[in-house]
Design a protein around this motif. Structure first.
Motif, PDB file in Angstrom:
ATOM      1  N   UNK B 202      43.796  25.163 -26.887  1.00  0.00           N
ATOM      2  CA  UNK B 202      43.016  23.934 -26.821  1.00  0.00           C
ATOM      3  C   UNK B 202      42.095  23.754 -28.030  1.00  0.00           C
ATOM      4  N   UNK B 203      41.622  24.880 -28.589  1.00  0.00           N
ATOM      5  CA  UNK B 203      40.638  24.794 -29.685  1.00  0.00           C
ATOM      6  C   UNK B 203      41.300  24.840 -31.054  1.00  0.00           C
ATOM      7  N   UNK B 204      42.350  25.665 -31.161  1.00  0.00           N
ATOM      8  CA  UNK B 204      42.960  25.891 -32.475  1.00  0.00           C
ATOM      9  C   UNK B 204      44.425  25.479 -32.537  1.00  0.00           C
ATOM     10  N   UNK B 205      45.062  25.342 -31.389  1.00  0.00           N
ATOM     11  CA  UNK B 205      46.516  25.220 -31.384  1.00  0.00           C
ATOM     12  C   UNK B 205      47.030  23.829 -31.086  1.00  0.00           C
ATOM     13  N   UNK B 206      48.185  23.804 -30.482  1.00  0.00           N
ATOM     14  CA  UNK B 206      48.932  22.574 -30.265  1.00  0.00           C
ATOM     15  C   UNK B 206      48.283  21.673 -29.211  1.00  0.00           C
ATOM     16  N   UNK B 207      47.381  22.229 -28.408  1.00  0.00           N
ATOM     17  CA  UNK B 207      46.767  21.441 -27.326  1.00  0.00           C
ATOM     18  C   UNK B 207      45.371  20.946 -27.666  1.00  0.00           C
ATOM     19  N   UNK B 208      45.056  20.831 -28.969  1.00  0.00           N
ATOM     20  CA  UNK B 208      43.789  20.206 -29.340  1.00  0.00           C
ATOM     21  C   UNK B 208      43.820  18.766 -28.852  1.00  0.00           C
ATOM     22  N   UNK B 209      42.813  18.377 -28.104  1.00  0.00           N
ATOM     23  CA  UNK B 209      42.752  17.002 -27.613  1.00  0.00           C
ATOM     24  C   UNK B 209      43.655  16.715 -26.422  1.00  0.00           C
ATOM     25  N   UNK B 210      44.398  17.719 -25.961  1.00  0.00           N
ATOM     26  CA  UNK B 210      45.256  17.503 -24.785  1.00  0.00           C
ATOM     27  C   UNK B 210      44.441  17.831 -23.529  1.00  0.00           C
ATOM     28  N   UNK B 211      44.358  16.882 -22.631  1.00  0.00           N
ATOM     29  CA  UNK B 211      43.503  17.045 -21.445  1.00  0.00           C
ATOM     30  C   UNK B 211      44.143  17.937 -20.384  1.00  0.00           C
ATOM     31  N   UNK B 212      45.441  17.716 -20.142  1.00  0.00           N
ATOM     32  CA  UNK B 212      46.130  18.404 -19.041  1.00  0.00           C
ATOM     33  C   UNK B 212      47.313  19.192 -19.583  1.00  0.00           C
ATOM     34  N   UNK B 213      47.143  20.509 -19.633  1.00  0.00           N
ATOM     35  CA  UNK B 213      48.261  21.326 -20.096  1.00  0.00           C
ATOM     36  C   UNK B 213      48.248  22.687 -19.413  1.00  0.00           C
ATOM     37  N   UNK B 214      49.379  23.373 -19.507  1.00  0.00           N
ATOM     38  CA  UNK B 214      49.503  24.704 -18.914  1.00  0.00           C
ATOM     39  C   UNK B 214      50.003  25.645 -19.996  1.00  0.00           C
ATOM     40  N   UNK B 215      49.292  26.741 -20.190  1.00  0.00           N
ATOM     41  CA  UNK B 215      49.685  27.736 -21.176  1.00  0.00           C
ATOM     42  C   UNK B 215      50.213  28.955 -20.413  1.00  0.00           C
ATOM     43  N   UNK B 216      51.513  29.217 -20.563  1.00  0.00           N
ATOM     44  CA  UNK B 216      52.125  30.321 -19.819  1.00  0.00           C
ATOM     45  C   UNK B 216      52.371  31.489 -20.768  1.00  0.00           C
ATOM     46  N   UNK B 217      51.799  32.633 -20.467  1.00  0.00           N
ATOM     47  CA  UNK B 217      51.992  33.825 -21.293  1.00  0.00           C
ATOM     48  C   UNK B 217      53.140  34.665 -20.762  1.00  0.00           C
ATOM     49  N   UNK B 218      54.108  34.943 -21.629  1.00  0.00           N
ATOM     50  CA  UNK B 218      55.218  35.807 -21.247  1.00  0.00           C
ATOM     51  C   UNK B 218      54.995  37.169 -21.887  1.00  0.00           C
ATOM     52  N   UNK B 219      54.715  38.147 -21.073  1.00  0.00           N
ATOM     53  CA  UNK B 219      54.494  39.519 -21.532  1.00  0.00           C
ATOM     54  C   UNK B 219      55.178  40.440 -20.539  1.00  0.00           C
ATOM     55  N   UNK B 220      54.607  41.652 -20.346  1.00  0.00           N
ATOM     56  CA  UNK B 220      55.186  42.511 -19.310  1.00  0.00           C
ATOM     57  C   UNK B 220      55.051  41.804 -17.953  1.00  0.00           C
ATOM     58  N   UNK B 221      54.017  41.009 -17.784  1.00  0.00           N
ATOM     59  CA  UNK B 221      53.900  40.114 -16.631  1.00  0.00           C
ATOM     60  C   UNK B 221      53.915  38.658 -17.103  1.00  0.00           C
ATOM     61  N   UNK B 222      53.696  37.730 -16.182  1.00  0.00           N
ATOM     62  CA  UNK B 222      53.632  36.304 -16.536  1.00  0.00           C
ATOM     63  C   UNK B 222      52.415  35.669 -15.839  1.00  0.00           C
ATOM     64  N   UNK B 223      51.594  35.008 -16.623  1.00  0.00           N
ATOM     65  CA  UNK B 223      50.426  34.335 -16.041  1.00  0.00           C
ATOM     66  C   UNK B 223      50.148  33.050 -16.801  1.00  0.00           C
ATOM     67  N   UNK B 224      49.345  32.170 -16.205  1.00  0.00           N
ATOM     68  CA  UNK B 224      49.081  30.897 -16.867  1.00  0.00           C
ATOM     69  C   UNK B 224      47.600  30.560 -16.902  1.00  0.00           C
TER      70      UNK B 224
END
Lengths: 397, 397
Positions: B202-224
């Motif tokens: 939201x601050x540095x990436x692709x979702x600057x200025x995007x109000x409603x988004x979901x960031x899903x992390x894919x690692x050994x587990x998965x969380x959002x």
């Protein structure tokens, strides 16, 4: 910014008035002094606002509170029977109509039946007829009507409030708001049906003061209204809450959306009615809403009489519903999930099954912190919620 | 309320300062006059705030803008290299450490490896060591360090910020914030790892200025980490976003949470690494994070070389991930879904499969309005997001 350069005093005044009014609403019997303390406004400013609100009859003085030394303070409360709002819910075969006053008291409540689905023009005309009749019957003064809320079983454009699709009504790309405003000569607000029910739960029901909750309506379809941080959550294009199209069974029936095993095909009233038809051996398709209702009534009767096959239909649907609820709990971590519309009619038969199924799909600590409850309203929750839209605005919500 | 009775001028001043600072951040090269216009503050008030911000070196004057008649206005921008924030991400085998300045520029970035999972005490000590080294290497003045953010792969109490469960670290019911604050003598903020990554997007990436988004992390587990109306959405108890435990396959493997076919068992790095082990015939269980990483690397290499069996593992996982994304699109109607952490490493192989699978499970108009993109950050997104917590506060966020 808190230090405006040029005159938006009108805005500030309205804001302060709404805040005071909302405090009076949420704190039954509050004094002028308490209002000043709670808002940080001066005694003079508070007094002036209270005077105006009394003058306009939004509030009234009631009894006397406890004194902390001097003169006993006069308590204030909302004035019932002073200002009103209409709510309409346009359904396939019915128009639900309600009138509330600003305290939330119901002054009128009726279910108007239609032979067939209405066109947008017919819906506008019928709302106009009902509105005029009720205004005259209740002897309402036009200037005391805050507005009219209309609940639509479909999707609305997030900014223009045009209906871009109401599949069950067969409507697409229509704007009934403008026509209605002209016909009724009061402010008209349109909103999605499940979102209206969520307003109802939040203002009058079990979710008063609950910041994060999901209200799921079980009808011929399934949809949800979601509250996040105390406000309705609409999503990017205004269509958040399409939970009826979460797939819960890979081998389930094909849904009209194209996917298979959507919650709607497993746990909606139509899905259960269809299963009942298969049970009793009816073979021609259940096309009309009418047939769905009749079959559902018969199914419900059977289940209440302990008919195992009928109970099984309810319980299978409950397991699917619980599964989707589990997903929603994992994603939203809500405090409450309210199940509404037709659900309260059969809640007693399935609530345990739903809770168990949800607990299986949700993480334990999230499932434990979420309460799953039937709505205390019936099929009129969307009409009630629609009426609440103009009322909420009065309180700055 | 906008008319406070007693002195919270300090609060108002800070609020105005933060608003001005945020306008300077979001409008590269803004004049004092434009600031006054945009905020509604008087020229004098704006000038005083700008003077203070210049004095404290938060901002600097830069060149001259276009004149609209009189003297050319001096433009303002954030001062890089003036104030800093640290971010740490405590992982099973690594501590990611970053230092950002208030413009978001990275001044330090390192991945510190640990032989085994750290105890809370060891983590505090190691963070202290890294902090001291970096402060000295970069010659940072302590009073210029806004704070330290720490990303935790687990659940935090929504109010106390105590870690109540970080399963992969083997931590439960620990408070490392207080210890760290004392050790480091700067403000310390703890947050969930996926929520930190969402801050980063939201601050540095692709979702600057995007109000409603979901960031899903894919690692050994998965969380959002979920943003709703421009703010992180925590849910009722602070655990919203447990999307790794949405079940996507009724016949899938049993998850450690007790359910079957959780997304995590189908599409996480560990799940894919495990499938690769089965493919190459390894039979002893993949216990350590180390083995997971090695197997995943080998799988990735195979897939990049076009090995069909390896590609199949990625694509099967992608279909499951897309399915869960479809559910989330139906429920949240987000504008963007960003896939992060390890995902960007193999995004090219599977992005189409994910989009197709999501489009099958989500309603068409909701799928169409949502963009699914890989994160432009790597595994350091949570450390970056953690560093952004103290920076956001400066701008009143």
């Amino acid at each position: 910014m808190r230090e405006p350069k040029t005159g938006n005093n009108k805005y500030l005044k309205e804001l302060n008035q709404a805040t005071i009014l909302d405090l009076i609403r949420t704190t039954a019997g509050i004094s002028r002094k308490a209002l000043a303390d709670r808002t940080g406004l001066s005694a003079t400013a508070t007094g002036a606002i209270v005077k105006e609100l009394l003058g306009a009859e939004f509030i009234r003085e009631v009894g006397e509170g406890k004194s902390s030394g001097g003169r006993k303070p006069v308590m204030l409360e909302l004035n019932p029977d002073s200002y009103y709002a209409f709510g309409f819910d346009i359904d396939m075969r019915f128009i639900y109509a309600v009138v509330l006053d600003i305290t939330g008291k119901i002054h009128y409540e009726e279910k108007w039946e239609n032979k067939s689905s209405l066109t947008p023009e017919e819906a506008v005309r019928q709302i106009r007829r009902i509105f005029d009749t009720v205004v005259s019957d209740l002897k309402l003064r036009k200037e005391r009507i805050l507005g009219v809320g209309v609940s639509i079983p479909g999707m609305l454009d997030i900014t223009t409030r045009k209906i871009y699709l109401a599949p069950n009504l067969g409507w697409s790309d229509v704007d009934i708001r403008e026509g209605l405003s002209q016909e009724l000569d009061v402010p008209v607000y349109l909103d999605n049906e499940a979102m209206c029910s969520a307003f109802c739960e939040n203002w009058l029901g079990i979710c008063r003061g609950v910041e994060d909750f999901i209200c799921i309506n079980i009808e011929s379809g399934i949809g949800a209204g979601i509250f996040v941080r105390g406000k309705i959550y609409r999503g990017y294009t205004g269509s958040a809450g399409e939970v009826g199209h979460i797939s819960v069974d890979e081998n389930g029936p094909r849904c009209k959306c194209g996917n298979v095993g959507c919650l709607e095909t497993m746990a909606s009233i139509s899905a259960m009615a269809q299963k009942y038809r298969e049970l009793v051996g009816e073979t021609c398709p259940a096309v009309s809403e009418n047939t769905i209702d009749q079959n559902f009534e018969a199914l419900l009767k059977g289940a209440r009489e302990g008919e195992p096959a009928c109970l099984r239909i309810f319980r299978t649907a409950a397991v699917s519903l619980g599964k989707a609820i589990g997903y929603l709990i994992n994603a939203f971590n809500p405090q409450t999930i309210v199940l509404g519309k037709k659900f309260p009619q059969y809640a007693g038969l399935v609530l345990d099954d739903i809770a168990k199924s949800a607990a299986r799909t949700a993480l334990a600590h999230l499932a434990e912190s979420c309460t799953i409850v039937p709505s205390s309203f019936g099929e009129n929750s969307s009409a009630l919620g629609a009426a609440i839209i103009p009322i909420r605005k009065l309180f700055g919500k």
